[in-house]
Scaffold this motif. Structure first.
Motif: not given
Length: 572
Positions: A188-207
C-alpha cells in the motif's frame, strides 16, 4: 521517458542435479530378463521416478538450490542445472505527451538439459495523455513477442476502477518478494507513493473523501464541462459513458445523458436519479417497467421509484402481463413495493406472477390480494390449484447411506436438539407447505431441489425451518448449496437458528463426501399410471454450474429454470 519513481525486485533460483542417472533394478521372470521393474526394491519417490524415466525425458535427481544472482549468472549456460529469474517492477514515467504508471512482471527460466529459455511478461498500465486529457488503461502480455502477444486498452473506462485494480494487482505480486527479503515497505505504501507522484504530474491532489478512481472521474467531467449531481460516483461504473453527441443533446448534463442512453423519461425519474444514495439499478427498473408499464410507474411515488432503482438484485422479473386489469395491476404493485422495500419475498412475488400466467390457461382468475395476509392466502390457494393441473404424486428416492447421515440429529449449544427430515413424497411436501404457510409443495418436481424440514425438539415438532439445498455440478464435483432457509409465513429465521444451520451445512456436505452419493430418482403416479425417472446434469451450464434434469421427457415438461438460484435466502 523520464523515470519519476521506480521500485524493482528480483528473485533468482538455481537448482542443481546429479550428473548421472541411476540404473533401475530388473527382475527375472521364467529365467528371462523382462522390462518390468522390480517395485519391491523401490523405497523412495526418487527411485520410483527413475523407473518412469525415458530416453527422451530422463530423470535428474535434485541435489540443492541456490538463490543468489551470482550463482544464476555463473550457471547461466550450465546444461545440468535449472536457472530461473523473476522480476517485479513498479514505475512512474513521463514525457511531454503523457504520464504513465506501470506494473511489469517478467519470468525467464531454463529447465535442466534444455537448450532454450522460456519467457513470460505482463504489463499493466495507467496512462494520462496530457494534450487530450484522456485516461488510458490496459494490459500487454508477452509484449516482447512480435506475433504471439495480446493487448487490451480502454479509454476513460472508470467503472473498472483502474487505480484500485492496479493496487490489488501489485499487492498480489509483491507479497512473495516482501516475505522472502523481509522488506519494510508495504504494498500500500509503495502504490500510494507512486500514485501521489502520478496525480501531482497532472495537477491533482489525493482526496481524503474520494478514492483515486473517483477523483479521476470527477477530474475528467470537470475538464469536459459535464454537469454532474452530488451522487456522481454512482454513475462511474455505468456503461457506456455519455458520448459527445449525447452530451450535446442534453446540455452536457450527466443524469440527462444517462437517461437518454437507458431510455428513461420524466422529471420524476430525473429527481429520483439525483437523490439515490447507494446504487442505481436501472436494469431492474426496466424489468419492472416492462411488467407494469411506463405510464403506470410514472404515477407512483418518488419513494417507491427510488426503492426500485436502489434494489440490489439479481432477480429476473417476468415480462409484460397483458391480461392485468387496472385494479389487478394496482394490487400487484402494492405487494411488489413492499417486497422491494424490505428485501424479502421477491421470489415469492415472481412465483405468484408465474402462477397467474399459467393458471390463466386453465381458468379465469383475478389478482385480488393487496397486503401480506391476503397475498399469502392467495399464493397458497394458487399453488394448490396449479398442482392440481400439472402434477401427480411424487416419491423421490435418494441414496440411503447419504440420507441416513444427513438426517442425524444436531445438538445446539443453547437450544437443544434439532432433527433434519428430508422431504421425499408429495404428501410430505404438502404437509410442510400447509404447516409453514409457504409454497414448498410446488418444489416437489424440481429435480435439483433437496428439501429439509429442520425441526426443533423432535421429528414431529411444529417448530421448524424449511430449507432448500441445490444439487449442482461444479466442474467435475457434485456440490450442495443452501439457497433458502425460512420460517413460517416465509419469515426470516431468528438468531437461535444460525448455529444449527451452519452445523447442518457441514453435515450435508460431509455426508456428500463421506457417505457417497447417487443421483436422485423419482416415481410419479398419475391415476393408475406411473412414470419413473432418473436424473442427469444438464450440458448447458450457468456460471460454470450444471443442474439436474429429469431423464424422462414427460417430466422434463415441468422442469424449472435455475438461472437465478445462486442467491441465499430467497422465499418459498
Amino acid at each position: 521517458m523520464e523515470v519519476l519513481y521506480k521500485k524493482q525486485f528480483e528473485i533468482f533460483r538455481t537448482n542443481f542435479y546429479q550428473e548421472y542417472n541411476d540404473i533401475p533394478n530388473r527382475k527375472k521372470v521364467d529365467s528371462k530378463i523382462t522390462d518390468i521393474f522390480d517395485f519391491d526394491t523401490v523405497t523412495s519417490s526418487d527411485e520410483y521416478a527413475i523407473t518412469s524415466a525415458t530416453e527422451k525425458h530422463p530423470y535428474f535427481k535434485y541435489l540443492r538450490s541456490e538463490e543468489t544472482k551470482e550463482s544464476f549468472e555463473k550457471n547461466y549456460g550450465n546444461p545440468i542445472v535449472m536457472v530461473e529469474t523473476q522480476r517485479l517492477t513498479f514505475v512512474v514515467e513521463r514525457n511531454e505527451e503523457k504520464v504513465s504508471m506501470k506494473l511489469f512482471t517478467f519470468t525467464k527460466s531454463r529447465a535442466q538439459s534444455k537448450p532454450y529459455f522460456k519467457k513470460h511478461s505482463n504489463l499493466w498500465f495507467i496512462t494520462y495523455k496530457i494534450k487530450t486529457d484522456e485516461l488510458y488503461t490496459g494490459q500487454l502480455t508477452n509484449g516482447f513477442k512480435k506475433k504471439k502477444f495480446s493487448s487490451r486498452v480502454r479509454k476513460n473506462f472508470f467503472g473498472s476502477k483502474p487505480f484500485e485494480a492496479l493496487k490489488m494487482n501489485f499487492h498480489n505480486h509483491y507479497s512473495p518478494y516482501k516475505k522472502k527479503f523481509d522488506l519494510n515497505d508495504s504494498a500500500g505504501e509503495i502504490v500510494n507513493d507512486a500514485t501521489n507522484i502520478f496525480l501531482k504530474e497532472i495537477n491533482l491532489k489525493e482526496d481524503n473523501i474520494l478514492s483515486c478512481d473517483e477523483l479521476m472521474f470527477k477530474h475528467y467531467m470537470d475538464l469536459k464541462g459535464i454537469k454532474y449531481p452530488d451522487n456522481f460516483i454512482l454513475y462511474m461504473p455505468k456503461i457506456p459513458l455519455p458520448t459527445k453527441r449525447v452530451l450535446k443533446k442534453t446540455d452536457n448534463k450527466l443524469v440527462d445523458s444517462f437517461m437518454l442512453n437507458k431510455g428513461l423519461k420524466g422529471d420524476k425519474i430525473k429527481r429520483v436519479l439525483h437523490s439515490t444514495k447507494e446504487v442505481i439499478n436501472e436494469e431492474f427498473y426496466k424489468q419492472v417497467e416492462n411488467l407494469f408499464g411506463e405510464k403506470f410507474l410514472r404515477h407512483q411515488s418518488e419513494e417507491d421509484l427510488r426503492n426500485i432503482f436502489e434494489f440490489k438484485s439479481g432477480y429476473q422479473i417476468p415480462g409484460d402481463v397483458t391480461t392485468f386489469s387496472n385494479i389487478e395491476k394496482k394490487n400487484a404493485f402494492a405487494i411488489f413495493k413492499d417486497k422491494v422495500k424490505d428485501y424479502s419475498g421477491l421470489q415469492t412475488f415472481i412465483d405468484h406472477i408465474n402462477f397467474y400466467v399459467k393458471l390463466k390457461e386453465f381458468e379465469e382468475i383475478k389478482w385480488k390480494s393487496n397486503d401480506t395476509k391476503s397475498f399469502n392466502e392467495e399464493h397458497n390457494n394458487w399453488s394448490d390449484r396449479y398442482s392440481h393441473y400439472t402434477r401427480g404424486r411424487y416419491t423421490r428416492h435418494y441414496f440411503k447411506p447419504f440420507m441416513d447421515r444427513v438426517q442425524e440429529s444436531i445438538d445446539s449449544v443453547n437450544h437443544g436438539v434439532y432433527y433434519p427430515v428430508v422431504l421425499t413424497t408429495s404428501l410430505e411436501y404438502i404437509g410442510e407447505s400447509s404447516l409453514q404457510s409457504n409454497c414448498v409443495k410446488t418444489y416437489v418436481n424440481k429435480p435439483s431441489s433437496f428439501i429439509i424440514s429442520l425441526r426443533e425438539g423432535g421429528v414431529d415438532s411444529e417448530e421448524r425451518a424449511t430449507i432448500e439445498y441445490l444439487i449442482q455440478k461444479v466442474g467435475n464435483d457434485i456440490k450442495m448449496s443452501r439457497v433458502q432457509s425460512l420460517g413460517r409465513f416465509n419469515q426470516s429465521l431468528g438468531i437461535k437458528w444460525f448455529e444449527v444451520l451452519e452445523k447442518l451445512d457441514r453435515q450435508v456436505n460431509r455426508s456428500l463426501k463421506e457417505g457417497g452419493f447417487e443421483l436422485p430418482k423419482v416415481v410419479v403416479e398419475f391415476g393408475k399410471q406411473s412414470v419413473e425417472s432418473e436424473t442427469k446434469f444438464t450440458d448447458n451450464t450457468s456460471y460454470g454450474k450444471s443442474y439436474l434434469n429429469w431423464v424422462s421427457p414427460f417430466l422434463n415438461g415441468v422442469t424449472p429454470n435455475y438461472n437465478d438460484m445462486d442467491m441465499i435466502d430467497l422465499n418459498f
